[in-house]
Design a protein around this motif. Structure first.
Motif, PDB file in Angstrom:
ATOM      1  N   ILE A   3       0.851  -1.184   0.000  1.00  0.00           N
ATOM      2  CA  ILE A   3       0.000   0.000   0.000  1.00  0.00           C
ATOM      3  C   ILE A   3       0.884   1.229   0.000  1.00  0.00           C
ATOM      4  N   VAL A   4       0.571   2.168  -0.868  1.00  0.00           N
ATOM      5  CA  VAL A   4       1.348   3.392  -0.985  1.00  0.00           C
ATOM      6  C   VAL A   4       0.507   4.527  -0.426  1.00  0.00           C
ATOM      7  N   SER A   5       1.060   5.250   0.562  1.00  0.00           N
ATOM      8  CA  SER A   5       0.320   6.366   1.151  1.00  0.00           C
ATOM      9  C   SER A   5       0.649   7.658   0.412  1.00  0.00           C
ATOM     10  N   PRO A   6      -0.155   8.711   0.607  1.00  0.00           N
ATOM     11  CA  PRO A   6       0.098   9.986  -0.080  1.00  0.00           C
ATOM     12  C   PRO A   6       1.445  10.589   0.327  1.00  0.00           C
ATOM     13  N   PRO A   7       1.909  11.614  -0.444  1.00  0.00           N
ATOM     14  CA  PRO A   7       3.222  12.212  -0.175  1.00  0.00           C
ATOM     15  C   PRO A   7       3.340  12.635   1.274  1.00  0.00           C
ATOM     16  N   PRO A   8       4.466  12.592   1.926  1.00  0.00           N
ATOM     17  CA  PRO A   8       5.693  12.042   1.362  1.00  0.00           C
ATOM     18  C   PRO A   8       5.519  10.541   1.138  1.00  0.00           C
ATOM     19  N   LEU A   9       6.048  10.090   0.056  1.00  0.00           N
ATOM     20  CA  LEU A   9       5.849   8.726  -0.399  1.00  0.00           C
ATOM     21  C   LEU A   9       6.458   7.742   0.597  1.00  0.00           C
ATOM     22  N   VAL A  10       5.599   6.902   1.161  1.00  0.00           N
ATOM     23  CA  VAL A  10       6.036   5.876   2.098  1.00  0.00           C
ATOM     24  C   VAL A  10       5.417   4.561   1.652  1.00  0.00           C
ATOM     25  N   VAL A  11       6.252   3.601   1.455  1.00  0.00           N
ATOM     26  CA  VAL A  11       5.760   2.286   1.064  1.00  0.00           C
ATOM     27  C   VAL A  11       5.826   1.395   2.289  1.00  0.00           C
ATOM     28  N   ARG A  12       4.684   0.798   2.621  1.00  0.00           N
ATOM     29  CA  ARG A  12       4.622  -0.059   3.798  1.00  0.00           C
ATOM     30  C   ARG A  12       4.071  -1.413   3.399  1.00  0.00           C
ATOM     31  N   SER A  13       4.563  -2.398   4.074  1.00  0.00           N
ATOM     32  CA  SER A  13       4.009  -3.729   3.854  1.00  0.00           C
ATOM     33  C   SER A  13       2.680  -3.818   4.604  1.00  0.00           C
ATOM     34  N   GLU A  14       1.942  -4.833   4.302  1.00  0.00           N
ATOM     35  CA  GLU A  14       0.641  -5.010   4.959  1.00  0.00           C
ATOM     36  C   GLU A  14       0.812  -5.179   6.472  1.00  0.00           C
ATOM     37  N   GLU A  15       1.847  -5.886   6.878  1.00  0.00           N
ATOM     38  CA  GLU A  15       2.096  -6.095   8.306  1.00  0.00           C
ATOM     39  C   GLU A  15       2.427  -4.781   9.007  1.00  0.00           C
ATOM     40  N   GLU A  16       3.265  -3.939   8.348  1.00  0.00           N
ATOM     41  CA  GLU A  16       3.607  -2.642   8.927  1.00  0.00           C
ATOM     42  C   GLU A  16       2.360  -1.762   9.037  1.00  0.00           C
ATOM     43  N   LEU A  17       1.526  -1.793   8.016  1.00  0.00           N
ATOM     44  CA  LEU A  17       0.304  -1.004   8.036  1.00  0.00           C
ATOM     45  C   LEU A  17      -0.633  -1.471   9.144  1.00  0.00           C
ATOM     46  N   ARG A  18      -0.786  -2.764   9.313  1.00  0.00           N
ATOM     47  CA  ARG A  18      -1.641  -3.293  10.385  1.00  0.00           C
ATOM     48  C   ARG A  18      -1.109  -2.861  11.758  1.00  0.00           C
ATOM     49  N   ALA A  19       0.204  -2.923  11.935  1.00  0.00           N
ATOM     50  CA  ALA A  19       0.800  -2.511  13.205  1.00  0.00           C
ATOM     51  C   ALA A  19       0.575  -1.024  13.452  1.00  0.00           C
ATOM     52  N   VAL A  21      -1.878   0.901  12.223  1.00  0.00           N
ATOM     53  CA  VAL A  21      -3.300   1.119  12.506  1.00  0.00           C
ATOM     54  C   VAL A  21      -3.636   0.660  13.917  1.00  0.00           C
ATOM     55  N   ALA A  22      -3.129  -0.486  14.313  1.00  0.00           N
ATOM     56  CA  ALA A  22      -3.402  -1.006  15.659  1.00  0.00           C
ATOM     57  C   ALA A  22      -2.879  -0.056  16.726  1.00  0.00           C
ATOM     58  N   LYS A  23      -1.733   0.551  16.451  1.00  0.00           N
ATOM     59  CA  LYS A  23      -1.124   1.455  17.436  1.00  0.00           C
ATOM     60  C   LYS A  23      -1.843   2.797  17.512  1.00  0.00           C
ATOM     61  N   HIS A  24      -2.213   3.376  16.360  1.00  0.00           N
ATOM     62  CA  HIS A  24      -2.733   4.739  16.339  1.00  0.00           C
ATOM     63  C   HIS A  24      -4.254   4.833  16.273  1.00  0.00           C
ATOM     64  N   TRP A  25      -4.941   3.848  15.742  1.00  0.00           N
ATOM     65  CA  TRP A  25      -6.387   3.951  15.587  1.00  0.00           C
ATOM     66  C   TRP A  25      -7.152   3.110  16.585  1.00  0.00           C
ATOM     67  N   ASN A  26      -6.480   2.251  17.272  1.00  0.00           N
ATOM     68  CA  ASN A  26      -7.119   1.411  18.275  1.00  0.00           C
ATOM     69  C   ASN A  26      -6.411   1.609  19.616  1.00  0.00           C
ATOM     70  N   PRO A  27      -6.560   2.795  20.211  1.00  0.00           N
ATOM     71  CA  PRO A  27      -5.867   3.027  21.472  1.00  0.00           C
ATOM     72  C   PRO A  27      -6.396   2.076  22.549  1.00  0.00           C
ATOM     73  N   PRO A  28      -5.598   1.801  23.553  1.00  0.00           N
ATOM     74  CA  PRO A  28      -6.056   0.907  24.609  1.00  0.00           C
ATOM     75  C   PRO A  28      -7.249   1.524  25.344  1.00  0.00           C
ATOM     76  N   LYS A  29      -8.142   0.665  25.791  1.00  0.00           N
ATOM     77  CA  LYS A  29      -9.314   1.141  26.517  1.00  0.00           C
ATOM     78  C   LYS A  29      -8.885   1.661  27.879  1.00  0.00           C
ATOM     79  N   PRO A  30      -9.536   2.729  28.359  1.00  0.00           N
ATOM     80  CA  PRO A  30      -9.189   3.241  29.683  1.00  0.00           C
ATOM     81  C   PRO A  30      -9.571   2.222  30.760  1.00  0.00           C
ATOM     82  N   ALA A  31      -8.914   2.328  31.871  1.00  0.00           N
ATOM     83  CA  ALA A  31      -9.212   1.429  32.988  1.00  0.00           C
ATOM     84  C   ALA A  31     -10.654   1.669  33.447  1.00  0.00           C
ATOM     85  N   PRO A  32     -11.336   0.639  33.892  1.00  0.00           N
ATOM     86  CA  PRO A  32     -12.710   0.825  34.351  1.00  0.00           C
ATOM     87  C   PRO A  32     -12.740   1.716  35.594  1.00  0.00           C
TER      88      PRO A  32
END
Length: 108
Positions: A3-19, A21-32
């Motif tokens: 997958i190629v993202s918009p400029p600046p041009l960064v090429v990432r593998s699917e595994e890197e992209l999943r990591a 997304v998991a880090k930045h779009w799925n933040p850990p849930k707050p403690a109850p």
């Protein structure tokens, strides 16, 4: 798949992209939140539900006067507001109420 993202041009593998997304779009849930049990009028907070005396409907607490538990204990009384309705309780008067988190549980 690459997958190629918009400029600046960064090429990432699917595994890197999943990591990424998991880090930045799925933040850990707050403690109850710690368990809070309401025994007396001084324990009430805005957002709690008050079971009205006589088994009438439960009402959402929208305003408290005085606003804090400590001020209520000093003053000895508390106004509990639900929109335009008000009930006055002694600070140490027992109440039947539950927190917003408990609202999903059937009370009866």
């Amino acid at each position: 798949m690459t997958i190629v993202s918009p400029p600046p041009l960064v090429v990432r593998s699917e595994e890197e992209l999943r990591a990424y997304v998991a880090k930045h779009w799925n933040p850990p849930k707050p403690a109850p939140a710690p368990l809070r049990i309401i025994h007396v009028a001084a324990d009430l907070e805005v957002g709690d539900y008050l079971r009205r005396p006589g088994g009438q409907t439960d009402v959402l607490i929208t305003h408290l006067n005085p606003p804090t538990r400590e001020e209520t204990l000093v003053e000895g009384r508390r106004e509990v507001w639900s929109y335009s309705s008000c009930w006055v309780f002694d600070a140490d008067e027992p109440v039947q109420a539950y927190t917003r988190d408990d609202a999903a549980v059937t009370h009866g």
